[in-house]
Design a protein around this motif. Structure first.
Motif, mmCIF file in Angstrom:
data_model
loop_
_atom_site.group_PDB
_atom_site.id
_atom_site.type_symbol
_atom_site.label_atom_id
_atom_site.label_comp_id
_atom_site.label_asym_id
_atom_site.label_seq_id
_atom_site.Cartn_x
_atom_site.Cartn_y
_atom_site.Cartn_z
ATOM 1 N N LYS A 159 0.829 -1.208 0.000
ATOM 2 C CA LYS A 159 0.000 0.000 0.000
ATOM 3 C C LYS A 159 0.858 1.250 0.000
ATOM 4 N N GLN A 169 -6.486 4.590 -5.122
ATOM 5 C CA GLN A 169 -6.920 3.593 -4.149
ATOM 6 C C GLN A 169 -7.723 2.488 -4.833
ATOM 7 N N ASN A 170 -8.554 2.870 -5.811
ATOM 8 C CA ASN A 170 -9.349 1.875 -6.537
ATOM 9 C C ASN A 170 -8.466 0.893 -7.294
ATOM 10 N N GLU A 198 -6.917 -1.512 -4.739
ATOM 11 C CA GLU A 198 -7.882 -2.494 -4.265
ATOM 12 C C GLU A 198 -8.226 -3.504 -5.353
ATOM 13 N N LYS A 231 -5.247 -5.867 -5.547
ATOM 14 C CA LYS A 231 -5.252 -6.646 -4.306
ATOM 15 C C LYS A 231 -6.302 -7.763 -4.376
ATOM 16 N N LYS A 245 -14.663 -5.796 -6.670
ATOM 17 C CA LYS A 245 -13.492 -4.962 -6.397
ATOM 18 C C LYS A 245 -12.553 -4.931 -7.599
#
Length: 253
Positions: A162, A172-173, A176, A179, A193
């Motif tokens: 991160k 951030q999108n 995620e 991830k 997601k």
């Protein structure tokens, strides 16, 4: 410069004759000091010129060493060094740069960098300034792959990933989404997601999200990059397709 100073002083004390004499004497002194400065400059030799040139030029080896430094941050994040993670990194570098070049990079890293403190912020800034956004997404994908090599992704590894994503200036999108490709919750939430949408999204929004993500992660975005990067792009593209198919099946689209 000295000749003009002495010329002015000569004019003040001896009018035109003094100015001429001062100018003549100053010219001699300028030549003497100019030779001394030139000698000092040349005394830097190749070593000095090397570091001056490094300010504006970056070799592929520099990039590889910085990338390998990021790998070491992820490998050491959970407080232990796992052989499967090391093998994953070596395999990636061999595939991307060839065995000889990869071995040379590992050798330099082990001899020069391995035991030094790694400045994560500086390294991320270095890579960010020299890569497109799509390439940085692929690097993050590769780093996530390291954490999965031993079959377990720890909270400490996620924390470092991160940090890297933040210093890469990735959204951030996007973080995620990548991830979710590795940390699967075994339900449809991971699929949503990956497509960067909420479960409450309409069918039309799901289809639009799929088109957007498929375009973002299409391997054609990395034309001209090494094969390892293209392979990673293909993996992400496939995961986007799988996520969309899972949602389609659930919704009966």
């Amino acid at each position: 410069m000295i000749k003009w100073v002495l010329a002015v002083l000569g004019f003040l004390y001896g009018r035109f004759g003094g100015a001429i004499a001062g100018f003549f004497l100053g010219s001699i002194l300028d030549r003497i000091f100019g030779s001394v400065n030139a000698g000092r400059s040349s005394s830097k030799g190749d070593f000095g010129r090397y570091f001056e040139s490094r300010k504006t030029q970056v070799s592929p080896k520099d990039f590889e060493l910085n990338l390998l430094s990021l790998c070491s941050v992820i490998i050491k994040a959970d407080g232990r060094v796992n052989q499967r993670e090391l093998d994953y990194v070596r395999s990636y570098f061999v595939q991307a740069y060839g065995k000889e070049r990869a071995n040379a990079t590992f050798k330099t890293f082990n001899e020069v960098i391995k035991h030094r403190s790694i400045d994560l912020v500086r390294i991320c800034a270095y890579i960010r300034a020299r890569t497109r956004y799509e390439v940085r997404l692929q690097i993050l994908h590769f780093l996530f792959g390291i954490t999965q090599a031993d079959g377990h992704i720890s909270a400490a590894e996620i924390y470092q990933l991160k940090r890297i994503a933040s210093h890469f200036q990735l959204t951030q999108n996007d973080f995620e989404s990548i991830k979710a490709m590795f940390v699967n919750t075994h339900d449809s939430s991971s699929a949503y997601k990956i497509l960067e949408i909420d479960k409450s999204a309409s069918d039309a929004e799901v289809k639009k999200a799929f088109r957007t993500m498929a375009k973002k992660y299409h391997p054609d975005k990395l034309v001209g990059m090494d094969e390892a990067y293209k392979k990673g792009a293909q993996e992400k593209f496939m995961r986007v397709q799988q996520a969309y198919e899972q949602i389609q099946k659930e919704r009966g689209l």
